[in-house]
Enzyme design. Structure first.
Site, PDB file in Angstrom:
ATOM      1  N   ASP A  25       9.318   2.409   1.677  1.00 10.83           N
ATOM      2  CA  ASP A  25       8.133   3.135   2.123  1.00 10.83           C
ATOM      3  C   ASP A  25       7.992   2.893   3.620  1.00 10.83           C
ATOM      4  O   ASP A  25       7.559   1.825   4.050  1.00 10.83           O
ATOM      5  CB  ASP A  25       6.898   2.641   1.360  1.00 10.83           C
ATOM      6  CG  ASP A  25       5.617   3.342   1.820  1.00 10.83           C
ATOM      7  OD1 ASP A  25       5.643   4.042   2.856  1.00 10.83           O
ATOM      8  OD2 ASP A  25       4.585   3.177   1.140  1.00 10.83           O
ATOM      9  N   LYS A  36       2.971   9.627   8.233  1.00 12.81           N
ATOM     10  CA  LYS A  36       2.172   9.403   9.449  1.00 12.81           C
ATOM     11  C   LYS A  36       2.811   9.866  10.778  1.00 12.81           C
ATOM     12  O   LYS A  36       2.466  10.926  11.289  1.00 12.81           O
ATOM     13  CB  LYS A  36       1.773   7.937   9.536  1.00 12.81           C
ATOM     14  CG  LYS A  36       0.912   7.507   8.330  1.00 12.81           C
ATOM     15  CD  LYS A  36       0.260   6.166   8.506  1.00 12.81           C
ATOM     16  CE  LYS A  36      -0.867   5.960   7.519  1.00 12.81           C
ATOM     17  NZ  LYS A  36      -0.554   5.175   6.329  1.00 12.81           N
ATOM     18  N   PHE A  71       0.862  -1.175   0.000  1.00 10.13           N
ATOM     19  CA  PHE A  71       0.000   0.000   0.000  1.00 10.13           C
ATOM     20  C   PHE A  71       0.897   1.223   0.000  1.00 10.13           C
ATOM     21  O   PHE A  71       1.742   1.377   0.870  1.00 10.13           O
ATOM     22  CB  PHE A  71      -0.922   0.031   1.230  1.00 10.13           C
ATOM     23  CG  PHE A  71      -1.850   1.221   1.188  1.00 10.13           C
ATOM     24  CD1 PHE A  71      -2.978   1.211   0.379  1.00 10.13           C
ATOM     25  CD2 PHE A  71      -1.567   2.365   1.929  1.00 10.13           C
ATOM     26  CE1 PHE A  71      -3.815   2.326   0.313  1.00 10.13           C
ATOM     27  CE2 PHE A  71      -2.408   3.470   1.867  1.00 10.13           C
ATOM     28  CZ  PHE A  71      -3.532   3.455   1.065  1.00 10.13           C
TER      29      PHE A  71
HETATM   30  C1  PLP Z   1      -0.784   5.350   4.892  1.00  8.78           C
HETATM   31  C2  PLP Z   1       0.266   4.898   3.967  1.00  8.78           C
HETATM   32  C3  PLP Z   1       0.532   5.578   2.766  1.00  8.78           C
HETATM   33  C4  PLP Z   1      -0.304   6.736   2.284  1.00  8.78           C
HETATM   34  O1  PLP Z   1      -0.295   7.807   3.171  1.00  8.78           O
HETATM   35  P1  PLP Z   1      -1.408   8.965   3.034  1.00  8.78           P
HETATM   36  O2  PLP Z   1      -0.950   9.987   4.041  1.00  8.78           O
HETATM   37  O3  PLP Z   1      -2.713   8.358   3.352  1.00  8.78           O
HETATM   38  O4  PLP Z   1      -1.347   9.473   1.656  1.00  8.78           O
HETATM   39  C5  PLP Z   1       1.586   5.136   1.990  1.00  8.78           C
HETATM   40  N1  PLP Z   1       2.330   4.081   2.361  1.00  8.78           N
HETATM   41  C6  PLP Z   1       2.100   3.403   3.500  1.00  8.78           C
HETATM   42  C7  PLP Z   1       2.987   2.260   3.863  1.00  8.78           C
HETATM   43  C8  PLP Z   1       1.054   3.769   4.339  1.00  8.78           C
HETATM   44  O5  PLP Z   1       0.815   3.086   5.443  1.00  8.78           O
END
Ligand code: PLP
Length: 402
Positions: free
Chosen positions: A216, A245, A131
């Protein structure tokens, strides 16, 4: 006009609403208290109303909110330097979300090769279950059909292979490959830890093939796994990293970190953001780092993670018909469920414990990193009660059906 909500119904929201927060707790207008082990989906890294964060935001709010990136922003210079000093990176680009941090990372990887005169190298290898966000490029990177459906042609340039499958990575490399994009720990995908040996092997493959390793860490970074960054568990250094986050502690922000070499194509004018790196976000990001980098903080996360895991193992022994496995690292933990995970989330909410679902029928447990034994003990007690209630209902339903 109708009485229906004026919000676009893209979220299946609970009607539950909160008025304020204190540490690990969220409190409704009626005064009901909920133990928050969702933490805004790994965002409220220091819980709610942390005095140091509140102070930093208030102080900055009284001075200056926004100036744009036409001017120097000293708090941003400072935050970038601190992130670089505490990671593999040399340079940082600030954005406002995880998806934007990923967009910057993807563009950086492509531009790096373009800058070297190898513009044909633009593809990234990604993993099933990934994701990376909800923009057009990041849904293509994530590759999940349910998020791609109905949005027209998928953005080109992503080759997905099975999770952690090194042979498939090797087979996917071609003359157009620019790098590998990977979550060291998949959050949405079901709290799946990429074995450190696999991340090391990816580093070796990238070195051998001249590819960029892009991680990521939007969910797993900034202390969540007990290290400042999850890649540290593998003892490797990536070339590029997206975070978001946890770094804002609830203030929207994201960042793309890179080595100077990887970022060599990112020259004046090639990328940008109006809001990214604004003084409010930078003040809060620095305040989050003050706490996370303080001596003993990451050790605390490690200890609480171990304790929570042990206690969750007891929960599994007591409730084999509802839950089957604990997974994760530090305070990014998941309970793989036997019962549907959505039912488990609702049952726990019924006991005043907030959690969030994930892929592979997992319930994610993401307490604020400041959680202590007291809150962890309380959460375990509530999980135990919630699962008992769920099991009672399931037996009741079965009895009624007979
Ligand atoms: C939440 C998340 C995203 C996307 O972040 P947003 O702030 O919602 O755009 C991308 N990569 C990972 C691993 C995530 O958990």
């Amino acid at each position: 006009m109708t009485d229906a909500s004026a919000l676009m119904p893209v979220f299946a929201r609970s009607p539950l609403a909160f008025e304020r927060g204190e540490g690990c707790w969220l409190i409704t207008a009626e005064g009901d208290r909920y133990l928050d082990f969702a933490a805004g989906i790994a965002v409220n890294s220091l819980g709610h109303g942390h005095p140091h964060l509140v102070e930093a935001l208030k102080t900055q709010a009284e001075k200056l909110w926004h100036v744009s990136n036409l001017y120097s922003i000293p708090e941003g210079e400072r935050l970038a330097k601190r992130l670089a000093d505490n990671s593999f990176a040399d340079v940082v680009f600030f954005a406002n979300s995880g998806a934007e941090a990923l967009e910057a990372s993807i563009k950086l990887a492509r531009k790096h090769f373009h800058h070297k005169g190898e513009g044909e190298r633009y593809r990234l290898i990604t993993f099933e279950g990934a994701f990376h966000g909800r923009t057009l490029a990041t849904i293509a990177a994530g590759g999940q059909q349910k998020y791609l459906e109905g949005f027209g042609p998928k953005v080109e340039g992503f080759d997905q292979v099975p999770f952690g499958d090194l042979a498939a990575v090797e087979a996917a490399i071609g003359p157009e490959t620019a790098g590998v994009l990977v979550e060291p720990l998949q959050g949405e995908g079901g709290v799946r830890v990429l074995p450190p040996s696999t991340l090391r092997a990816l580093r070796e493959i990238c070195d051998r093939e001249g590819l960029l390793l892009v991680v990521d860490e939007v969910q797993c970074g900034v202390g969540r796994t007990g290290k400042l960054f999850a890649y540290e568990h593998a003892g490797i250094l990536p070339d590029v990293m997206a975070i978001a986050k946890g770094i804002g502690g609830g203030f929207p922000m994201g960042a793309c970190l890179a080595t100077r070499e990887a970022a060599d194509g990112m020259t004046a004018g090639v990328h940008g953001s109006t809001f990214g790196g604004n003084p409010l976000a930078m003040a809060v990001g620095n305040a989050v780092l003050d706490v996370v980098l303080a001596p003993g903080f990451l050790e605390h996360v490690q200890q609480m993670g171990l304790l929570f895991r042990q206690r969750l193992a007891e929960v599994i022994d007591a409730h084999p018909s509802s839950v089957a496995e604990v997974r994760g690292e530090g305070l990014l933990l998941g309970l793989r469920c036997v019962a549907p995970n959505g039912d488990v989330v609702v049952a726990l909410r019924g006991e005043g414990l907030l959690t969030v679902g994930a892929g592979e029928n997992v319930v994610r447990l993401l307490p604020p990193l400041i959680a202590t034994e007291v809150e962890i003990g309380e959460a375990v007690a509530r999980i135990d009660r919630g699962l008992s209630a769920l099991e009672g209902r399931m037996i009741g339903a079965r009895g009624a059906a007979e």
